[in-house]
Write an enzyme that holds these catalytic residues in place. Structure first.
Site, short mmCIF file in Angstrom:
data_model
loop_
_atom_site.label_atom_id
_atom_site.label_comp_id
_atom_site.label_asym_id
_atom_site.label_seq_id
_atom_site.Cartn_x
_atom_site.Cartn_y
_atom_site.Cartn_z
CB THR A 41 -0.89 0.12 1.25
OG1 THR A 41 -1.88 -1.19 1.19
CG2 THR A 41 -1.79 1.27 1.45
CB SER B 32 2.53 -8.11 1.23
OG SER B 32 1.72 -7.78 2.37
CB THR C 131 0.66 -3.69 6.41
OG1 THR C 131 -0.68 -3.83 5.83
CG2 THR C 131 1.14 -2.25 6.45
CG ASP C 132 -2.65 -7.32 4.27
OD1 ASP C 132 -2.71 -6.58 5.01
OD2 ASP C 132 -3.17 -7.42 2.92
C1 SIN Z 1 -0.23 -5.22 1.00
O1 SIN Z 1 0.03 -5.74 2.09
O2 SIN Z 1 0.44 -5.23 0.30
C2 SIN Z 1 -1.40 -4.38 0.99
C3 SIN Z 1 -2.14 -4.11 1.99
C4 SIN Z 1 -1.30 -3.01 2.74
O3 SIN Z 1 0.09 -2.83 2.54
O4 SIN Z 1 -1.59 -2.37 3.81
#
Ligand code: SIN
Length: 311
Positions: free
Chosen positions: A14, A60, A93-94
């Site tokens: 993100t 991710s 973050t995932d």
């Molecule tokens: C991801 O994990 O690539 C999408 C969600 C995020 O980064 O918060």
């Protein structure tokens, strides 16, 4: 030689996401902007010698072993350069806690590898990515910093402890009972816990990853009311190499699931017991023949077991 270079390795997420309008923080596409765009959103980098590379461009949730291997190879290359002070990895973050733990297990580096992320896309009215990236660079540039860490919402977490605990709040990560390592306050670090452990024990893991063609298949099964043997039996029939059981409470398992896991163990599958509880660790060692995860969460225990099983 002075050690002042910071290397930024971008993988997507993100933090590199874009939406059609600045008010949209849900209907966006992750992994759209390149690493140079991310860096250009951070003012005040003139004082740093920054080198950037795009290692991957992925949401991710779709993280793969191939990307992990590519990332490990680039980290190995840059960690070995005398002039490199630290590495920053931009990441979604995932699955951040998994990639961060993977790199800690593979390098236990004596230099810092610091993950930067964002909960809002780069196009958002109040995007959090630029501040998180600036903070991650500040941590990577801190003399004496070491180990794999993640920076989000001014907190610095160790890879071993960090976990995403909220689907949309900006402050989405926690380190549980361990607490954060530090806070980034106006570009300065206030350290409250020690850096992650560094050591040579990980060298063997890096050699395995470097050579890896087929990664061991390790799956996670969860205990819950009415759990059965079905998933474990199906995995064993498919030739799974290892299973992590995300047990209830202190790693407890429904008797049907426990029986299936013991059958799997007898068939040569490595089985580890962890807990689905967000805090604490499974106590009591080997219970009913199934060893505990030594404090690792199910997703991190899975990585540890994959590295153990990797030839
Ligand atoms: C991801 O994990 O690539 C999408 C969600 C995020 O980064 O918060």
């Amino acid at each position: 030689m002075t050690r002042n270079k910071i290397v930024v390795l971008a993988t997507g997420g993100t933090i590199a996401g874009t939406a059609a309008n600045a008010h949209d923080t849900l209907g966006y596409s992750a992994a759209q902007l390149g690493v140079e765009d991310l860096l250009s959103s951070v003012p005040g980098l003139d004082g740093f010698d920054v080198t950037a590379e795009q290692v991957a461009q992925v949401d991710s949730k779709d993280m793969s072993f191939e990307i992990w291997r590519d990332l490990a190879l680039r980290c190995a290359h840059w960690l070995a350069q005398t002039e490199v002070q630290g590495i920053v990895v931009t990441h979604g973050t995932d699955t951040l806690e998994e990639t961060a733990y993977f790199l800690q297990a593979v390098f236990a580096p004596s230099k810092p590898i610091v993950f930067a992320c964002a909960m809002r896309p780069a196009t958002a009215l109040l995007a959090d990515g630029p501040q998180n990236l600036a903070d991650a660079i500040a941590v990577a540039a801190t003399p004496g910093a070491r180990g794999v860490m993640a920076v989000c919402a001014s907190q610095v977490h160790a890879a071993l402890n960090v976990a995403k605990r909220h689907p949309y709040l900006l402050d989405a990560f926690e380190s549980g009972e361990a607490g954060p390592i530090a806070f980034v306050e106006n570009g300065q670090l206030r350290q409250v816990n020690d850096w992650p452990a560094a050591g040579d024990g990980a060298v063997e893991n890096f050699k395995k990853v470097e050579r890896a063609v087929l990664w061991p298949r390790v799956e996670i099964v969860m205990n819950y009311a009415g759990a059965s043997a079905a998933t474990v039996d199906a995995l064993v029939a498919q030739g799974v190499d290892g299973i992590v059981a995300a047990g209830t409470g202190n790693g407890t398992l429904h008797n049907q699931l426990a029986a299936a896991l013991l059958r799997a163990k007898s068939a040569g599958v490595q089985v580890i017991r962890s807990t689905r509880c967000a805090q604490g660790r499974v106590l009591g060692g080997v219970d009913g023949g199934l060893p505990d995860s030594a404090g690792l969460s199910p997703v991190k225990a899975r990585i540890a077991l994959m590295l153990t099983l990797m030839r």
